[in-house]
Design an enzyme around this catalytic site. Sequence first.
Site, PDB file in Angstrom:
ATOM      1  N   CYS A 259     -15.553  23.008 -37.194  1.00  0.00           N
ATOM      2  CA  CYS A 259     -16.534  24.057 -36.923  1.00  0.00           C
ATOM      3  C   CYS A 259     -17.957  23.595 -37.255  1.00  0.00           C
ATOM      4  O   CYS A 259     -18.499  22.761 -36.536  1.00  0.00           O
ATOM      5  CB  CYS A 259     -16.147  25.343 -37.644  1.00  0.00           C
ATOM      6  SG  CYS A 259     -16.847  26.819 -36.860  1.00  0.00           S
ATOM      7  N   GLN A 263     -20.270  20.345 -35.739  1.00  0.00           N
ATOM      8  CA  GLN A 263     -21.659  20.337 -35.292  1.00  0.00           C
ATOM      9  C   GLN A 263     -22.488  19.326 -36.072  1.00  0.00           C
ATOM     10  O   GLN A 263     -23.362  18.648 -35.513  1.00  0.00           O
ATOM     11  CB  GLN A 263     -22.229  21.751 -35.440  1.00  0.00           C
ATOM     12  CG  GLN A 263     -21.544  22.773 -34.548  1.00  0.00           C
ATOM     13  CD  GLN A 263     -21.717  24.203 -35.019  1.00  0.00           C
ATOM     14  OE1 GLN A 263     -22.458  24.474 -35.971  1.00  0.00           O
ATOM     15  NE2 GLN A 263     -21.041  25.136 -34.364  1.00  0.00           N
ATOM     16  N   HIS A 345     -10.598  26.357 -35.378  1.00  0.00           N
ATOM     17  CA  HIS A 345     -10.001  26.333 -36.716  1.00  0.00           C
ATOM     18  C   HIS A 345      -8.499  26.047 -36.664  1.00  0.00           C
ATOM     19  O   HIS A 345      -7.692  26.968 -36.505  1.00  0.00           O
ATOM     20  CB  HIS A 345     -10.249  27.674 -37.419  1.00  0.00           C
ATOM     21  CG  HIS A 345     -11.641  27.815 -37.940  1.00  0.00           C
ATOM     22  ND1 HIS A 345     -12.000  27.464 -39.222  1.00  0.00           N
ATOM     23  CD2 HIS A 345     -12.766  28.246 -37.336  1.00  0.00           C
ATOM     24  CE1 HIS A 345     -13.290  27.689 -39.392  1.00  0.00           C
ATOM     25  NE2 HIS A 345     -13.779  28.157 -38.261  1.00  0.00           N
ATOM     26  N   GLU A 347      -6.535  25.345 -39.050  1.00  0.00           N
ATOM     27  CA  GLU A 347      -5.815  25.852 -40.223  1.00  0.00           C
ATOM     28  C   GLU A 347      -5.344  27.291 -40.023  1.00  0.00           C
ATOM     29  O   GLU A 347      -4.438  27.755 -40.699  1.00  0.00           O
ATOM     30  CB  GLU A 347      -6.698  25.775 -41.474  1.00  0.00           C
ATOM     31  CG  GLU A 347      -7.748  26.847 -41.609  1.00  0.00           C
ATOM     32  CD  GLU A 347      -8.928  26.695 -40.667  1.00  0.00           C
ATOM     33  OE1 GLU A 347      -9.742  27.625 -40.551  1.00  0.00           O
ATOM     34  OE2 GLU A 347      -9.049  25.616 -40.034  1.00  0.00           O
TER      35      GLU A 347
END
Length: 370
Positions: A259, A263, A345, A347
Amino acid sequence: MQKRSQQQEALLVLEDGTVFKGLALGKIGTAGGEICFNTGMTGYQEIYTDPSYFGQVIVNTTSHIGNYGVQFQDEEESNGVKISGMVCNSFSQIHSRYTADTSLQAYFERANIVGISGVDTRQIVRHIRNKGVMNCIISSEILDAGLLLDQLKAVPDMEGLELSSEVCSKLIYDLDSTNAEFRVAVLDLGVKKSILSNLTDRGAQCRVFPAKTPFEEIAAWNPDGYFISNGPGDPAAMPYAVETVKQALETEKALFGICLGHQILSLASGLSTYKMHNGHRGLNHPVKNLITGRCEVTSQNHGFAVRAEEVMEHPDVELTHVNLNDKTIEGIRRKDKPAFSVQYHPEASPGPHDSRYLFDQFTDLIKETK
């Protein structure tokens, strides 16, 4: 928990002057931030405690919020609630899950979170989808829309805002696997607990470093790999993190970003980011892995993205994942360095485990470069 004997009115005022009237939830007060919507039908506690939502007011698009209460131990992604406020349609003052520790109302009161219910969330979502992301203010103590609009001017824009240093750990700490095979230095930009669990479950001894820790201090621990975490704010306002990642890349050790970490790796590679019209927040975003050809149902939470045209033109960056809704960049890897990242994500469990392979990919890369 019993319902309030008299529920107070509340106002939601958007930056463009649009006003919604509803009922107060959580603490009686006033709060502002960037308004955004999450389309997930479950997992509201994980959303509220995700540091990536710091400074934002969440619109939950699912019809009922609060009906399964709150559980302190298993569903917290950080050390407390990180959102600035909450907007929903139907808010339940009672809950039915027998394992819950408390109601969402009591949870919000304890965390000093102001919210509003009884509003048409479909209308709000359609409005900000068309107009674009903007700031807002919620109040259950001031019911003058003009006065609230004046107060809203003091809420900073998310673009250009550095927030990771506010939500990250202030101290270095360790998380040990029971069978530690390698060391992972975690740059905490607002890391989620479930990410750390995925690393330690795979044999990583993790040392978590605050966002602005000098690279020399991180490298002195002699890690076998580097993990760059998720977090809030504008990545372009974080030159300190970009510099840290640039130095980590020079070590030729494995590096993985999620995430905001994605970037930051992109910026460290010479790419640029931009503020999205609405961003992606939810549990059902389709992403295609261009290496394997497989598609994944992903959990997402981001308002900034990497410029696609720059990825395609970069000689040392390969596009690995793309969003099937809008073709935005969802993953890259460096051709010249053992480094990769994804915008979503892995996870989280919307697929439920479509993307967990990325943690295995990271640990394999660590073993190759160790």
